[in-house]
Design an enzyme around this catalytic site. Structure first.
Site, PDB file in Angstrom:
ATOM      1  CB  ALA A 225      -0.924   0.008   1.216  1.00  0.00           C
ATOM      2  CG  ASP A 226       2.638   5.085  -1.628  1.00  0.00           C
ATOM      3  OD1 ASP A 226       3.690   4.900  -0.995  1.00  0.00           O
ATOM      4  OD2 ASP A 226       2.335   6.172  -2.143  1.00  0.00           O
ATOM      5  CB  THR A 227      -0.956   6.720   2.528  1.00  0.00           C
ATOM      6  OG1 THR A 227      -1.653   5.500   2.787  1.00  0.00           O
ATOM      7  CG2 THR A 227      -1.850   7.893   2.928  1.00  0.00           C
TER       8      THR A 227
ATOM      9  CB  ALA B 259      -2.944   3.301  -4.098  1.00  0.00           C
TER      10      ALA B 259
END
Length: 213
Positions: free
Chosen positions: A88-90, A125
């Site tokens: 995930a990436d924020t 995401a």
């Protein structure tokens, strides 16, 4: 291997024969999975996360970064048959500007000055690599409004060190919670993992199952 939350009954279980690998060191992402009752193996995403490209939309960048982390972990042998790999990436976006993790505290303060009294977007995401090679990428966006804060308050927060490794230079789940006046959308997305969509995607594919009460 990290086990589920022993203090509460589990909500979900992985389908028989499946393992979950988490390509993230985020304590809050780990906590979300543990609160569901899932055990998982923590793995490294490997390479440094990519930088935004010129003109790249924030949501497109977040999805690309999450996918890059997942593929790096898979290339290091962390995926494969019988295993679901989750990365995930924020990111924080103010209009078209992507505010990543600050390089130093002066930059953290500058980010917080820009956010103070304004509304920005937080985009999380996720990339799932399934046990049969299936690739699922999705994202969710929440809108966050900061209250207007005087300079000395922002400086005091920066001095705690919490903003050092946080996108947008703050953590809504930590000491920085006071900065936020309102959230429109999913709180878990702001923290770093859109759990509603994650549960839907995994349930739809039979990777996750609810436990009977």
């Amino acid at each position: 291997m990290c086990e589920g939350n022993a203090g509460l009954p589990p909500i979900f279980a992985l389908a028989p024969g499946l393992e979950l690998a988490l390509a993230s060191r985020s304590p809050r992402r780990r906590q979300f999975l543990e609160e569901w009752g899932l055990s998982y193996r923590m793995v490294s995403g490997g390479k440094t996360e990519p930088r935004p490209q010129a003109g790249e939309e924030p949501a497109a960048y977040a999805r690309r970064a999450a996918r890059s982390k997942a593929l790096d972990a898979a290339a290091a042998g962390c995926g494969g048959a019988g295993r679901i790999l989750l990365a995930a990436d924020t990111i924080v976006a103010l209009g078209a500007d992507i505010l990543g993790k600050p390089d130093h505290r002066g930059q953290a303060l500058a980010m917080l000055r820009r956010l103070s009294g304004r509304t920005h977007e937080v985009i999380s995401a996720v990339c799932l690599l399934g046990p049969d090679g299936e690739e699922v990428v999705f994202h969710d966006t929440s809108r966050v409004r900061f209250a207007a804060w005087p300079e000395e308050v922002l400086r005091a927060y920066v001095a705690t060190g919490e903003p050092d490794d946080k996108a947008g230079a703050y953590a809504v789940q930590g000491q920085g919670a006071f900065l936020v006046e309102a959230v429109e959308g999913s709180w878990s997305t702001v923290v770093g993992l859109p759990v509603t969509q994650l549960a839907r995607e995994m349930l739809a594919r039979g990777w996750l199952r609810p436990l009977a009460g």
